[in-house]
Design a protein around this motif. Sequence first.
Motif, PDB file in Angstrom:
ATOM      1  N   THR A   1       2.362  -2.666   0.198  1.00 19.75           N
ATOM      2  CA  THR A   1       2.571  -4.022  -0.361  1.00 19.75           C
ATOM      3  C   THR A   1       4.017  -4.503  -0.299  1.00 19.75           C
TER       4      THR A   1
ATOM      5  N   ALA B   1      -5.215  -5.207   0.550  1.00 20.05           N
ATOM      6  CA  ALA B   1      -5.818  -6.336   1.282  1.00 20.05           C
ATOM      7  C   ALA B   1      -6.816  -7.109   0.435  1.00 20.05           C
TER       8      ALA B   1
ATOM      9  N   GLY C   1      -7.984 -10.234   3.967  1.00 19.65           N
ATOM     10  CA  GLY C   1      -6.771 -10.151   4.765  1.00 19.65           C
ATOM     11  C   GLY C   1      -5.638  -9.609   3.918  1.00 19.65           C
ATOM     12  N   ALA C   2      -4.675  -9.010   4.600  1.00 21.10           N
ATOM     13  CA  ALA C   2      -3.579  -8.366   3.882  1.00 21.10           C
ATOM     14  C   ALA C   2      -2.294  -9.162   4.012  1.00 21.10           C
ATOM     15  N   CYS C   3      -1.454  -9.039   3.016  1.00 24.83           N
ATOM     16  CA  CYS C   3      -0.061  -9.442   3.160  1.00 24.83           C
ATOM     17  C   CYS C   3       0.679  -8.322   3.895  1.00 24.83           C
ATOM     18  N   PHE C   4       1.926  -8.575   4.187  1.00 22.92           N
ATOM     19  CA  PHE C   4       2.727  -7.591   4.919  1.00 22.92           C
ATOM     20  C   PHE C   4       2.701  -6.233   4.218  1.00 22.92           C
ATOM     21  N   GLY C   5       2.332  -5.233   4.972  1.00 20.45           N
ATOM     22  CA  GLY C   5       2.429  -3.866   4.492  1.00 20.45           C
ATOM     23  C   GLY C   5       1.431  -3.471   3.434  1.00 20.45           C
ATOM     24  N   CYS C   6       0.459  -4.343   3.148  1.00 19.30           N
ATOM     25  CA  CYS C   6      -0.425  -4.072   2.019  1.00 19.30           C
ATOM     26  C   CYS C   6      -1.641  -3.268   2.452  1.00 19.30           C
ATOM     27  N   THR C   7      -1.847  -2.150   1.810  1.00 18.76           N
ATOM     28  CA  THR C   7      -3.014  -1.320   2.106  1.00 18.76           C
ATOM     29  C   THR C   7      -4.183  -1.636   1.171  1.00 18.76           C
TER      30      THR C   7
ATOM     31  N   PHE D   1       4.223 -12.812   4.851  1.00 19.55           N
ATOM     32  CA  PHE D   1       5.067 -12.090   5.798  1.00 19.55           C
ATOM     33  C   PHE D   1       6.517 -12.580   5.806  1.00 19.55           C
TER      34      PHE D   1
END
Lengths: 159, 614, 418
Positions: free
Chosen positions: B72, B300, B292-298, B96
Motif C-alpha cells: 500500500t 486491492a 483494482g489496486a492503488c500503487f503497491g497495494c496487495t 499512483f
Amino acid sequence: MQKSLHIDPGKCTGCLQCEMACSYDNEGAFNPSKSRIKVFAFHDEGRFVPYTCTQCDEAWCMQACPVDAISVDAATGAKVVSDARCVGCKVCTIACPFGTINYNADTGKVVKCDLCEGDPACATACPTDAITFIDANWTGLERMRAWAAKTDSGAQASA
Amino acid sequence: MAWARNVLRVNLTAGTCTNEPLNMDWAMKYLGQRGLATKYLYEEIDPKVDPLSPDNKLIMTTGPLTGTMASTAGRYSVVTKGALTGAIACSNSGGFFGNEMKNAGYDMIIFEGKAPKPVYLLVQDDSAQLVDAAGFWGKSVWDTEEGIKAKHGDPQIRVASIGISGEKGCKFACVVNDMHRAAGRSGVGTVMGSKNLKAVAIRGTKGVKVEDFAAFAQVTNAAKAVLAENAVTGQGLPAFGTQVLMNVINEMGALPTRNFRDIQFEGAKDISAEAMAEPRRSDGKPNLVRNGACFGCTIACGRVSTIDRTHFSVAERPEYHKASGGLEYEAAWALGAATGVNDLDALTFANFLCNEQGMDPITFGTTLGAAMDMYEEGVLTTAQTGMPLTFGSAEALVKMVELTGKGEGFGVELGLGSKRLCEKYGRPELSMSVKGQEFPAYDGRGIQGMALTYATSNRGACHLRSYTVASEVLGIPEKTDPLVTDGKAGLVKAFQDATAAVDSAGICVFTTFAWTLDDIAPQIDAACEGNWTSEYLLEVGERIWNLERQFNMKAGFTGADDTLPKRLLKDAAKTGPATGKVAELDKMLPEYYELRGWTPDGTPSNETLSRLGV
Amino acid sequence: MQYVVVGAGPAGVVAAETLRKVDPAGAVTLIGGEPEPPYSRMAIPYMLTGKVGEDGTHLRPAAGHYDARGITVINDRVARVDPATKTVVTESGASHAYDRLLLATGSHPVRPPVPGLDLPGVHHCWTLADARAIAEKATEGRHVVQMGAGFIGCIIMESLWERGVKLSVIETADRMVPRMMDTRGGAMIKQWCANKDIDVHTSASVTAVEPNPAGPGDKLVRLSDGTGIDADLVVVATGVHAYTEFLDGTGIQVDRGIVVDDHMRTTVPDIYAAGDCAQGRDFSTGGYDVHAIQPTAVEHGRTAAMNMAGIDVAYQGSLIMNVLDTVGLITCSFGRWDGVPGGDTARVVDEGAYRYMCLQFDGDVLVGALSLGRTDHMGVVRGLIQNRTRLGPWKQRLMEDPNRVMDAYVSLSQVAGT
C-alpha cells in the motif's frame, strides 16, 4: 523443462509490485519507470495487463544486434543483453515487434527481461498470481507466438 | 534513505520553483506525510489566515515508505488549512501519483502564494516548471488529466488536479489523482483552486531506495503475508471493497439515514456490495467490473464499475458508459442513505461526477441530505432549488451533483457545504457536522466510539482519524460493545495516535485491519535511518495529534467545538439495536481530555506539549 | 556444394552462418574486402567516442567463431565475377569457384564533385581505417566540418561532438535527416543541435575546400553563400550507393541496387544478393528498393542463404525503419512515415520538450510513424505495421493521442479475445 513467465491479465489488480521488484532487482531502487515488465492499465475497461518479453524463438532483438551483444542463456532460454558489448545503437528497440526491449538513457544500454537467472522477481512479488513462472508448455504463449509468426518476414520460420 | 530528503517549494505568486533539503530533525520527530507536512505548515503560516487567501499554503506530501515495496506504499496527502473547516486539513489519497512524486525525488511540494493566472506544475524529475493552464481551466479532472498526458506526449505522467468545482469555489472540492483517487475531504481542492493551481503533473524516474534492503524485503514480505491471511484485508476488501460494511452497519443500527433522522435505511441492500455484484436486467452484467489496486497495494479494495447504459442518468450520454471508479462505502452511504436514495446506478453516476468534477462525495451527499431535510421542512422551496428535493429522489441526486460539480444553479448553494447552507437558511442544527465538516457513514448513537471520534477529530468530523468501528464492529484488535461508552476515551486516543503515525508513513490506513504498529514499525525501521519502534511511533502519533490541536487552537477553535449536532445528542435512535440511545459524548469527553493531558476545557497543557516536544 | 559469400558485413556473415546451419556438408567461403575481421560499420561511431574498442565493433567477437563453423574467411577484395565459369576473382589474383554465389558487398560512400576533397584531412567515415584517421584528428577544440546531415552523418556527428570538437554541419537538403524525418521533425533536430553549440547549415552546399595555412585550422570550407568555415578536419558523409561497380559486364542487372526477386535471386542464375547492395522487396509498397538497415541485412542474408541451399523461402519484404540518436535526441521512423494517399495522419508535438509523434494510417491500419524524443516500446510500431493489425476502435484513440501506441498494441494483442 525450461520455464516461462505466464501472465493472466484477469488476475492483475494493477498494483505494480512486479515493476518495483523488477526495478529493484536490476537497478537497485524501486523505480517502475525502469522496470522491464510493465503493467498497462485500461481505465475505461477496468483492465490491467502485465507485459514483458516472452523470450520469443524468433529473437528479433538478438538478430538485429550489430555487435552480438544479445545471446541466449542456455539454462533459462532467456535472451540476455551483455552490457559490456551493447553500444546503445537501439536498433533492437525498433526491431522487436513486441516493444519489450528498451533503451535506458542513463546507462546508454538497452534493457530487457532476462528472467532473473531463472527466478523472476516479478512473479515472486505478484500478490495475485497474475504472473507465474511455470513450465513453458503450460504458459499458453500461443497468442503471442501467433503474433510473432505474423510479423515474420519469411526468413525466420525454418532457420 | 526512504526519504528523498528534498522539498520542492513553488511560489505561485512569483512563478518560481526551488529545491531545499528536507528538515531531517523534523522528520525524525514527525516521520513524514501528515505529521511532517503539518509541522511545516504550522511553522510557516499563521493558523488564523483565511484559507482561501494567498497567505495559506498547500503541501503535497509523501511518506518515507511511499514508493517502496511495502504493501500500500503509494500514499500522499494534501495538507493545508481547510476551506470547508478553517481547521488543519490533511487529506490522504492513493492511486499512483504519490509514488510518481517520490520517484521524481520529492518528499514534499509546498505551494505558496497565488498564481496571477491559472497554471499547472509540471515536474519531470529535477525539472519543475509552472505552465499556463489556460487550455485546462474550466475542464473536468478527467479531461485535464488526459489532456495533460496527451499534450506532453507521455501517457505515464501522473496528474493530480481539481475539477470545475474547485475552480468555482465549492467548499468541498477535492484534489483528484489518477482519475478517481482523491485527497477528498475538508476542501483541499478549494484551496488549490484559490491559488489558480489547476493541476500537478509528475513523471518520476529517479527511484526510491531503502536503508537496509535485505531486512526491508523480509519484513515487508512478512507483513504482506499478514494482509493476505487476514479475513478483512485478504478476502473481504478485495471481493467487496469497503462496501462490505453497508449491510453490516445497517443491521447494527448505525447507518445514518435521511440526514440522520433515521439510523437504519430500508434501501441499504439495494446499494450494498451484494447489489453491486448482482447482474442487472438490461445487459446481464453487474455494476462491479472488478477490483483494482492503488500503487503497491496487495489488498486491492478499489472498485471499478459501470453504470447501466439504460439508466436515465446516462441513457443519452455514452461518455459515461465507460468503466470508472465505483462506489466505496462512504460514498455509497452519503449519496444513498444520507439522501434516502436507493438507486444504485444513480449513486454510481453521482460518484463518477464527484470524481470527474473533484468533489468530496461525503460532504456533497450529506449536504444534499441536509438540503432535502430543509426542503421537506418547507424551509427550501422548489423556486429556490429548481426541482423537488425530496428524500429518496434519484432525479434530484443526479441533477444536483451535476449542478454542484459545475457550480451552477442551486449547486452553488450546495457547494457551500451543509454548515454554511443550513446557517444561511436559519437551520444550523440541521447540518450534521463538526468543525464545519460533515459526518461520514457511522452513527454515533449506534457506535458510541465514533461519537467521540467525530467530536474530537482535528480536521472536523471524520471516521479516519480514529476508526473505532474496527474494534466496536469488527473486533480489531479486540471487540468492544458499540453501545457502551466505557473505555472509549482510551480507545479513541489510542486509535488517533496510531493512525496519525500510519498516515505519516506513506501507507494506507486500511492495512490496520490486519496490521498493528508491531507490523508497521519494522518496515519503517528497515527503510529509514533512526530507530523506529512501535512505542516511538505511538509517541510520534501523539505528537502529531497535539500539533494539529495546537494549530486549531491558534486558528480560534476551542474545546466548545468538540461537540455534536443536537440531533445526535438529543434525538434517540428510533429503530435497531441502538433504539433509545443518543450519542453520550458527555460520558467520554472529560476522560478523553484527561487521557490526552489536556485541561478540562480541552486545551493541551504546557506539560503535555513540552513532554511531546511540540 | 561450394558457397561463396562476397562481403563480410551483417548480411554476409548471417548468410554464411545460415548456410552452415542448413547445409552442414557444404563449403562456405566468406570474402571480406577490408583487412579486418568481419565488423559492424554501425558500431564505428561508438568506437570513435571510446564507448567500445575496435573489438567491440566485431560482428562475432568469440574467438574462432568462423573456424568452429567451418567458414573460411578470406580478406581480399573481389575484382570481378565470371558467371560463365562460375568463379570469383579477387584483387590478389586468387580465383574462387562457386556453385552458389551471394553478393553482400554493401555500399560505399559517395564523394561529391567538390574541389579540394583530395586535401589531407578530408575523410569519409566509412571504414575502420577512416575511423582511426578521424580519431587522430578530431581532438578537443579542433575545427571540424561535416558535409552531410543524413542518417549516417547524424550518427557520426554525435561522436564528433562528444570528442569536444568545434563542429559545423552542412546539409544540402532543407532539413536534417530528410530521408527519415519530416520538415517539423528535422527542424526540431536542428534546434536541438544548435542548443548543443553545433553549427548546422541546411539548404547549403560546399563549393570548395581550400588550403588555409593562416588557420585556425589548415583548411577553409567555402559554402555556396560565400561563407568560409575553418576546418582542421572535413568529414564527408554525403550519402552512399550500392557497391556494384565490379559487376559491370556480368549481366547482373543493377538499378538503385542489385535487382533481386523475392527469393533474393539476381538476374543471373546461381547468383544471389543481400543487404545494402540489394534492391529487395519492400513490405510497405510491394515494390523493390534498397533498405540499407541492419534488420533488413540480416533478413536478406538469411533468406538468400536458405534459398541458396535449396530451401524455398519467399521474402515478404522489409520494413524500412530507423532509430537515430542525434547528440541525445532520439528519433525513429517506420515504413510510410510520409503517409499514403487517402490515409489519415495523427500528430502531436511538444516543441519545447522535444517530443513529437506522428502516425500514418491507411484505413484503420498503421502504415508508418515518426517519433522524436521517446524510446519506450517503439518496437510495437513495427509489430502493428508488419502485422497489418486492424486497429478498430483504437484508430480513433490514436488519432486523438498518437502516443498511446503501446496501449493500442497491448490492448489489441493481449486483451482482445481473452
